[in-house]
Design an enzyme around this catalytic site. Structure first.
Site, PDB file in Angstrom:
ATOM      1  N   HIS A 162      33.803  39.148  41.122  1.00  0.00           N
ATOM      2  CA  HIS A 162      34.685  37.756  40.852  1.00  0.00           C
ATOM      3  C   HIS A 162      33.885  36.548  40.791  1.00  0.00           C
ATOM      4  O   HIS A 162      34.418  35.449  41.157  1.00  0.00           O
ATOM      5  CB  HIS A 162      35.823  37.822  41.770  1.00  0.00           C
ATOM      6  CG  HIS A 162      36.888  38.514  41.967  1.00  0.00           C
ATOM      7  ND1 HIS A 162      38.059  38.677  42.575  1.00  0.00           N
ATOM      8  CD2 HIS A 162      36.970  39.828  40.963  1.00  0.00           C
ATOM      9  CE1 HIS A 162      38.746  39.675  42.306  1.00  0.00           C
ATOM     10  NE2 HIS A 162      38.132  40.329  41.456  1.00  0.00           N
ATOM     11  N   ASP A 176      34.377  42.715  32.516  1.00  0.00           N
ATOM     12  CA  ASP A 176      35.137  43.558  33.527  1.00  0.00           C
ATOM     13  C   ASP A 176      34.716  43.372  34.991  1.00  0.00           C
ATOM     14  O   ASP A 176      33.119  43.386  35.115  1.00  0.00           O
ATOM     15  CB  ASP A 176      34.982  45.077  33.179  1.00  0.00           C
ATOM     16  CG  ASP A 176      35.843  45.918  34.169  1.00  0.00           C
ATOM     17  OD1 ASP A 176      36.962  45.597  34.392  1.00  0.00           O
ATOM     18  OD2 ASP A 176      35.173  46.994  34.432  1.00  0.00           O
ATOM     19  N   LYS A 235      38.882  34.603  42.312  1.00  0.00           N
ATOM     20  CA  LYS A 235      38.309  35.135  41.299  1.00  0.00           C
ATOM     21  C   LYS A 235      37.786  33.990  40.353  1.00  0.00           C
ATOM     22  O   LYS A 235      38.332  32.833  40.162  1.00  0.00           O
ATOM     23  CB  LYS A 235      39.366  35.868  40.782  1.00  0.00           C
ATOM     24  CG  LYS A 235      39.094  36.830  39.610  1.00  0.00           C
ATOM     25  CD  LYS A 235      40.126  38.049  39.248  1.00  0.00           C
ATOM     26  CE  LYS A 235      39.372  38.863  38.241  1.00  0.00           C
ATOM     27  NZ  LYS A 235      40.394  40.001  38.065  1.00  0.00           N
ATOM     28  N   GLU A 237      41.643  36.076  48.644  1.00  0.00           N
ATOM     29  CA  GLU A 237      40.706  36.651  47.489  1.00  0.00           C
ATOM     30  C   GLU A 237      40.659  35.818  46.234  1.00  0.00           C
ATOM     31  O   GLU A 237      41.696  36.018  45.447  1.00  0.00           O
ATOM     32  CB  GLU A 237      40.968  38.108  47.032  1.00  0.00           C
ATOM     33  CG  GLU A 237      39.852  38.743  46.112  1.00  0.00           C
ATOM     34  CD  GLU A 237      40.181  40.286  45.898  1.00  0.00           C
ATOM     35  OE1 GLU A 237      41.120  40.771  46.280  1.00  0.00           O
ATOM     36  OE2 GLU A 237      39.210  40.608  45.175  1.00  0.00           O
ATOM     37  N   HIS A 259      34.922  43.284  48.532  1.00  0.00           N
ATOM     38  CA  HIS A 259      35.608  44.117  47.818  1.00  0.00           C
ATOM     39  C   HIS A 259      34.335  44.683  46.806  1.00  0.00           C
ATOM     40  O   HIS A 259      34.119  43.759  46.179  1.00  0.00           O
ATOM     41  CB  HIS A 259      36.593  43.791  46.845  1.00  0.00           C
ATOM     42  CG  HIS A 259      37.862  43.612  47.338  1.00  0.00           C
ATOM     43  ND1 HIS A 259      39.050  43.245  46.565  1.00  0.00           N
ATOM     44  CD2 HIS A 259      38.512  44.258  48.536  1.00  0.00           C
ATOM     45  CE1 HIS A 259      40.270  43.629  47.300  1.00  0.00           C
ATOM     46  NE2 HIS A 259      39.972  44.367  48.662  1.00  0.00           N
ATOM     47  N   ASP A 276      34.943  39.439  46.375  1.00  0.00           N
ATOM     48  CA  ASP A 276      34.898  40.595  45.513  1.00  0.00           C
ATOM     49  C   ASP A 276      33.813  40.463  44.870  1.00  0.00           C
ATOM     50  O   ASP A 276      33.498  39.468  43.941  1.00  0.00           O
ATOM     51  CB  ASP A 276      36.257  40.584  44.662  1.00  0.00           C
ATOM     52  CG  ASP A 276      36.326  41.981  43.708  1.00  0.00           C
ATOM     53  OD1 ASP A 276      35.119  42.182  43.213  1.00  0.00           O
ATOM     54  OD2 ASP A 276      37.348  42.459  43.635  1.00  0.00           O
ATOM     55  N   TRP A 302      45.713  38.624  46.939  1.00  0.00           N
ATOM     56  CA  TRP A 302      45.203  38.009  45.532  1.00  0.00           C
ATOM     57  C   TRP A 302      46.218  37.879  44.630  1.00  0.00           C
ATOM     58  O   TRP A 302      47.138  38.771  44.455  1.00  0.00           O
ATOM     59  CB  TRP A 302      44.166  39.190  45.015  1.00  0.00           C
ATOM     60  CG  TRP A 302      43.816  39.040  43.824  1.00  0.00           C
ATOM     61  CD1 TRP A 302      42.895  38.084  43.205  1.00  0.00           C
ATOM     62  CD2 TRP A 302      44.378  39.284  42.575  1.00  0.00           C
ATOM     63  NE1 TRP A 302      42.954  38.043  41.935  1.00  0.00           N
ATOM     64  CE2 TRP A 302      43.902  38.866  41.481  1.00  0.00           C
ATOM     65  CE3 TRP A 302      45.356  40.395  42.373  1.00  0.00           C
ATOM     66  CZ2 TRP A 302      44.113  39.175  40.073  1.00  0.00           C
ATOM     67  CZ3 TRP A 302      45.516  40.800  41.008  1.00  0.00           C
ATOM     68  CH2 TRP A 302      44.974  40.093  39.781  1.00  0.00           C
ATOM     69  N   ASP A 309      35.486  45.308  37.424  1.00  0.00           N
ATOM     70  CA  ASP A 309      35.815  46.684  38.180  1.00  0.00           C
ATOM     71  C   ASP A 309      35.131  47.709  37.798  1.00  0.00           C
ATOM     72  O   ASP A 309      35.643  48.918  37.661  1.00  0.00           O
ATOM     73  CB  ASP A 309      37.201  46.547  38.265  1.00  0.00           C
ATOM     74  CG  ASP A 309      37.955  45.458  38.710  1.00  0.00           C
ATOM     75  OD1 ASP A 309      37.917  45.291  40.120  1.00  0.00           O
ATOM     76  OD2 ASP A 309      38.558  44.754  38.035  1.00  0.00           O
ATOM     77  N   ASP A 325      36.276  48.339  45.506  1.00  0.00           N
ATOM     78  CA  ASP A 325      37.612  47.804  44.602  1.00  0.00           C
ATOM     79  C   ASP A 325      37.034  47.872  43.204  1.00  0.00           C
ATOM     80  O   ASP A 325      36.229  47.324  42.812  1.00  0.00           O
ATOM     81  CB  ASP A 325      37.941  46.286  44.760  1.00  0.00           C
ATOM     82  CG  ASP A 325      39.149  45.950  43.881  1.00  0.00           C
ATOM     83  OD1 ASP A 325      39.573  46.865  43.254  1.00  0.00           O
ATOM     84  OD2 ASP A 325      39.385  44.783  43.952  1.00  0.00           O
TER      85      ASP A 325
HETATM   86  C1  RNT Z   1      41.888  41.897  41.320  1.00  0.00           C
HETATM   87  C2  RNT Z   1      41.466  41.904  42.605  1.00  0.00           C
HETATM   88  C3  RNT Z   1      42.239  42.729  43.417  1.00  0.00           C
HETATM   89  C4  RNT Z   1      42.731  44.062  42.764  1.00  0.00           C
HETATM   90  C5  RNT Z   1      43.584  44.923  43.734  1.00  0.00           C
HETATM   91  C6  RNT Z   1      44.197  45.854  43.070  1.00  0.00           C
HETATM   92  O1  RNT Z   1      41.160  41.030  40.421  1.00  0.00           O
HETATM   93  O2  RNT Z   1      40.114  42.408  42.524  1.00  0.00           O
HETATM   94  O3  RNT Z   1      41.550  42.844  44.671  1.00  0.00           O
HETATM   95  O4  RNT Z   1      41.662  44.429  42.368  1.00  0.00           O
HETATM   96  O5  RNT Z   1      44.099  44.302  44.672  1.00  0.00           O
HETATM   97 ZN    ZN Z   2      39.252  42.966  44.587  1.00  0.00          ZN
END
Ligand code: RNT
Ligand code: ZN
Length: 417
Positions: A261, A293, A227, A225, A285, A258, A184, A295, A325
């Site tokens: 994302h 956000d 986003k 990955e 993820h 993810d 990523w 995460d 994640d």
């Molecule tokens: C970032 C990605 C990635 C990170 C990690 C730290 O947007 O999700 O996976 O969260 O690699």
């Molecule tokens: Zn991620």
């Protein structure tokens, strides 16, 4: 506690009969659960800081400053052990290259700089997953790494990316479990780029070079990955989801999805069956997107359950790799892990207990009325009775008792940091 255990036993006996009535064998569901492996992201424990002490170019995206942040490998591993002791999954641990303990330049790290991680994982039977950290480093060109306009910057990160695959392969060999190497990069633009294709061409070149060497997939698997956007890259992400998906399919590489994302109404549960026929490996993820956000700590939700329903029903067992994640520094970090692990485990077990065969049968006979009614009815089966029984059998504390253990750990360990 003893009384509570009796209640759990009795509840389970009743639940077992209810599930049997729907054609579900609860013992079998628990057996299938026991095969599941969850990769735990180490970076929840230290707010994605790493151990290099190099804050150059760092944007601190993790909010909060709850006491007790892990400051070194030993502390981080101790916290991970604690969190995983509250989860019924088998585990892998996902680490980034800046968690090296060899004080090397990032592009020069080798598996030897992860000896402590590897020995710990082997000793405990955990698998390992890996990522090159393309951020928080003075060789970042703003938020550009592999797509910097400067050749020396691109070359630096390409070398780092190549090295990471070597490390991942060593980790796979040492643990005897495949190590997933995720790529990523944060590369993107705050405002509207003039030439979008230019940066994407640079990324294609960089990936081609990083992925040039072939590795045995028994030990190491590459995933990419994408986003939607990041803070400071609102208008353009070079490695968008479309970009990586197209690249992955063309080049035979895996994909990392993810759940934070995508647009908030997009569903990774729906994407799995669209992507799985065309790629060999999908790393998840699992995260929780909230407004801007991507995460937030994973909790029980319809989206999470839908994801595990799809994984169970689609039978993607060998193709889909589970991972978490997210990061939150405003609450106890060990609890943050435990909350996500337990939420994911509950969703996984619930999906395994669902009488999917009944709604599938309705679907196959065009009986959408039954499908909808039974889909809604099955939401209220006694899943929690089986969950508590499974925890009891695995000797993992139930509900509030898990929290008590975290609070004790906070007092005995975290508070002294
Ligand atoms: C970032 C990605 C990635 C990170 C990690 C730290 O947007 O999700 O996976 O969260 O690699
Ligand atoms: Zn991620």
């Amino acid at each position: 506690m003893r009384d509570y255990e009796d209640i759990v036993q009795k509840n389970y006996e009743l639940a077992r009969k209810i599930f049997a009535d729907w054609g579900i064998d609860t013992e079998k569901a628990m057996e299938r659960f026991s095969e599941l492996k969850m990769s735990v992201h180490c970076w929840q424990g230290d707010d994605v800081k790493g151990f290099e002490g190099d804050d150059a170019a760092s944007q601190n995206l993790v909010t909060g400053n709850y006491p007790g942040r892990a400051r070194c490998g030993d502390e981080l591993r101790q916290d991970l052990d604690m969190a995983m002791s509250l989860s019924p999954f088998k585990h892998k641990v996902n680490i980034h290259s800046f968690y090296q303990e060899g004080k090397k330049k990032r592009k020069e790290v080798t598996a030897a700089d992860f000896t402590k991680w590897i020995d710990w994982a082997v000793g405990k039977g955990y698998g390992l997953d890996f990522n090159c950290s393309f951020f928080t480093h003075k060789m970042m060109d703003g938020n550009l790494s592999l797509t910097s306009l400067k050749k020396e910057v691109r070359d630096y990160w390409i070398e780092a990316g190549q090295g990471a695959r070597e490390i991942a392969c060593e980790m796979g060999k040492a643990t005897g479990q495949v190590c997933i190497n995720d790529i990523w990069v944060p590369d993107g633009m705050k405002d509207i780029p003039a030439d979008r294709l230019h940066f994407r061409s640079l990324l294609i070149d960089a990936l081609d070079r990083i992925l040039e060497k072939k590795y045995d997939k028994k030990y190491m698997v590459d995933v990419l990955e994408g986003k939607l956007f990041s803070i400071g890259a609102e208008c353009y992400t070079v490695g968008s989801n479309d970009f990586y998906l197209a690249y992955a399919v063309k080049k035979g590489v895996g994909i990392c999805m993810d759940t934070g994302h995508y647009h908030l109404t997009e569903s990774v549960a729906d994407k799995l069956s669209a992507v799985a026929p065309f790629v060999d490996d999908i790393l998840l993820h699992i995260s929780r997107g909230v407004r801007w956000d991507s995460d937030h700590v994973v909790i029980q939700s319809d989206e999470l359950l839908a994801l595990f329903e799809e994984i169970t029903r689609g039978d993607y067992a060998n193709k889909v790799h589970l991972g978490l994640d997210y990061f939150d520094a405003s609450i106890n970090r060990v609890a943050a892990w435990a909350i996500g692990l337990r939420a994911a485990a509950k969703a996984a077990l619930t999906a395994l207990l669902q009488p999917f065969h009944i709604i599938k049968e309705a679907e196959m006979s065009y009986d959408y009325t039954s499908r909808l009614m039974l889909t809604d009815e099955m939401k209220n089966l006694p899943y929690n009775a089986v969950w508590e029984y499974m925890l009891l059998k695995k000797n993992i504390p139930l509900g509030r008792y898990a929290l008590e253990r975290i609070k004790r750990y906070e007092k005995d360990v975290l508070a002294n940091r």
